[in-house]
Design a protein around this motif. Sequence first.
Motif, mmCIF file in Angstrom:
data_model
loop_
_atom_site.group_PDB
_atom_site.id
_atom_site.type_symbol
_atom_site.label_atom_id
_atom_site.label_comp_id
_atom_site.label_asym_id
_atom_site.label_seq_id
_atom_site.Cartn_x
_atom_site.Cartn_y
_atom_site.Cartn_z
ATOM 1 N N VAL A 91 86.016 37.888 -29.485
ATOM 2 C CA VAL A 91 85.394 37.161 -30.593
ATOM 3 C C VAL A 91 84.123 36.478 -30.106
ATOM 4 O O VAL A 91 83.085 36.503 -30.752
ATOM 5 C CB VAL A 91 86.378 36.110 -31.184
ATOM 6 N N VAL A 92 84.214 35.870 -28.929
ATOM 7 C CA VAL A 92 83.072 35.160 -28.364
ATOM 8 C C VAL A 92 81.891 36.109 -28.181
ATOM 9 O O VAL A 92 80.758 35.785 -28.530
ATOM 10 C CB VAL A 92 83.458 34.516 -27.018
ATOM 11 N N LEU A 118 81.328 38.796 -29.832
ATOM 12 C CA LEU A 118 80.818 39.138 -31.156
ATOM 13 C C LEU A 118 79.888 38.052 -31.663
ATOM 14 O O LEU A 118 78.900 38.297 -32.314
ATOM 15 C CB LEU A 118 81.988 39.309 -32.146
ATOM 16 N N ARG A 119 80.233 36.829 -31.337
ATOM 17 C CA ARG A 119 79.450 35.703 -31.834
ATOM 18 C C ARG A 119 78.219 35.429 -30.991
ATOM 19 O O ARG A 119 77.266 34.832 -31.441
ATOM 20 C CB ARG A 119 80.312 34.430 -31.866
ATOM 21 N N ASP A 122 77.881 33.368 -28.397
ATOM 22 C CA ASP A 122 77.690 31.960 -28.057
ATOM 23 C C ASP A 122 78.714 31.558 -26.994
ATOM 24 O O ASP A 122 79.533 30.667 -27.212
ATOM 25 C CB ASP A 122 77.864 31.121 -29.333
ATOM 26 N N MET A 135 79.266 27.638 -25.531
ATOM 27 C CA MET A 135 79.918 26.724 -26.469
ATOM 28 C C MET A 135 81.410 27.007 -26.539
ATOM 29 O O MET A 135 82.231 26.096 -26.524
ATOM 30 C CB MET A 135 79.276 26.927 -27.842
ATOM 31 N N SER A 136 81.759 28.303 -26.605
ATOM 32 C CA SER A 136 83.153 28.669 -26.765
ATOM 33 C C SER A 136 83.967 28.426 -25.505
ATOM 34 O O SER A 136 85.130 28.080 -25.579
ATOM 35 C CB SER A 136 83.256 30.119 -27.204
ATOM 36 N N GLN A 163 81.735 34.288 -40.814
ATOM 37 C CA GLN A 163 81.283 33.674 -39.562
ATOM 38 C C GLN A 163 79.758 33.555 -39.496
ATOM 39 O O GLN A 163 79.217 32.590 -38.955
ATOM 40 C CB GLN A 163 81.798 34.545 -38.402
ATOM 41 N N GLN A 172 77.347 30.249 -38.518
ATOM 42 C CA GLN A 172 76.324 30.253 -37.472
ATOM 43 C C GLN A 172 74.946 29.911 -38.038
ATOM 44 O O GLN A 172 74.188 29.157 -37.443
ATOM 45 C CB GLN A 172 76.290 31.606 -36.777
ATOM 46 N N GLU A 220 81.495 23.951 -33.647
ATOM 47 C CA GLU A 220 82.877 24.425 -33.458
ATOM 48 C C GLU A 220 83.798 23.260 -33.134
ATOM 49 O O GLU A 220 83.414 22.372 -32.368
ATOM 50 C CB GLU A 220 82.939 25.397 -32.273
ATOM 51 N N ARG A 236 90.016 26.653 -32.934
ATOM 52 C CA ARG A 236 90.130 28.108 -32.964
ATOM 53 C C ARG A 236 91.605 28.441 -33.146
ATOM 54 O O ARG A 236 92.456 27.844 -32.483
ATOM 55 C CB ARG A 236 89.611 28.715 -31.654
ATOM 56 N N ILE A 268 91.418 36.115 -35.040
ATOM 57 C CA ILE A 268 91.146 34.785 -34.490
ATOM 58 C C ILE A 268 89.951 34.200 -35.230
ATOM 59 O O ILE A 268 88.888 34.822 -35.301
ATOM 60 C CB ILE A 268 90.876 34.847 -32.977
ATOM 61 N N THR A 275 87.360 30.853 -35.950
ATOM 62 C CA THR A 275 86.806 29.646 -35.341
ATOM 63 C C THR A 275 86.712 28.543 -36.395
ATOM 64 O O THR A 275 86.214 28.785 -37.493
ATOM 65 C CB THR A 275 85.401 29.928 -34.770
ATOM 66 N N ASN A 330 85.180 36.883 -38.940
ATOM 67 C CA ASN A 330 84.274 38.016 -38.784
ATOM 68 C C ASN A 330 84.517 39.029 -39.897
ATOM 69 O O ASN A 330 85.445 39.824 -39.829
ATOM 70 C CB ASN A 330 84.484 38.683 -37.424
#
Lengths: 103, 139
Positions: free
Chosen positions: A18-19, A21-22, A24, A27-28, B41, B45, B51, B54, B66, B68, B91
């Motif tokens: 997921v991270v 995909l994002r 970022d 931060m995560s 998502q 952003q 954030e 999660r 999952i 956020t 997502n």
Amino acid sequence: MVYEPHALFIVRRAVNQVVHLRGDPAMSDALDDQIEAYQALLPEIRRKHQSGWALVAKRRFIKLFGEFSEAAQYAQVHFGNEPVLIRHTDEKPETAPFVHIGI
Amino acid sequence: MGPELWVTGPNIEIKLFGVRGKPRTLDAIIDTGASATCLDQRIAQELGLTESNRKIMQLADGSETIATGYRAIMEIKGLGFHDWVEVFGINMATPSTRVLLGRAFLRRYIVNYNGPDETFHFFNASAGPVFNYLEEYDG
């Protein structure tokens, strides 16, 4: 208990997907740290306090709030945009009736 | 039950923003099947939301993803609502500007659904004036 490290690995891997995909990761990763600290602190939080919204920052339990909005406001004032975790101690499974997702 | 605050259809206009970005007006759908307030998502952003959680979220088809959690300020004019809320970014396969207003938001109100009219009636969840009929009757 034998399977716990493996389960953690699976969750970590999924979270990392997921991270990515994002896009970022910094931060995560910091949020992951707070989640990890929260898991370790949760039994003590539950023992000492009633249920509520727990705020964890810098890997420390900060305070328990009655409402999410109070925790968010407190986090904004005291930690700005630093990654903090706000999670209810009586967390229940969440449902979201979206069907078409990208993962 | 308190006084009626607002009558609306299932689609409502909300304003969402974080402390880092500009407010954005979005279409929201009242969704009692969603436990949390959810959005694409990409929108989270774009708004620069911070954030703060999660967790695994179950979808209508039984699959899990999952999500956020972000802290955001939400504004709903018709309700006079302006406060911090937790929203979950998911997502989505295709970009969407729709927000699902789930039960985490609705728990602040008593909401009655009028089927024939397709309208939601929002009432204040805090108790209204209590009338003591026995005292008033008094013999």
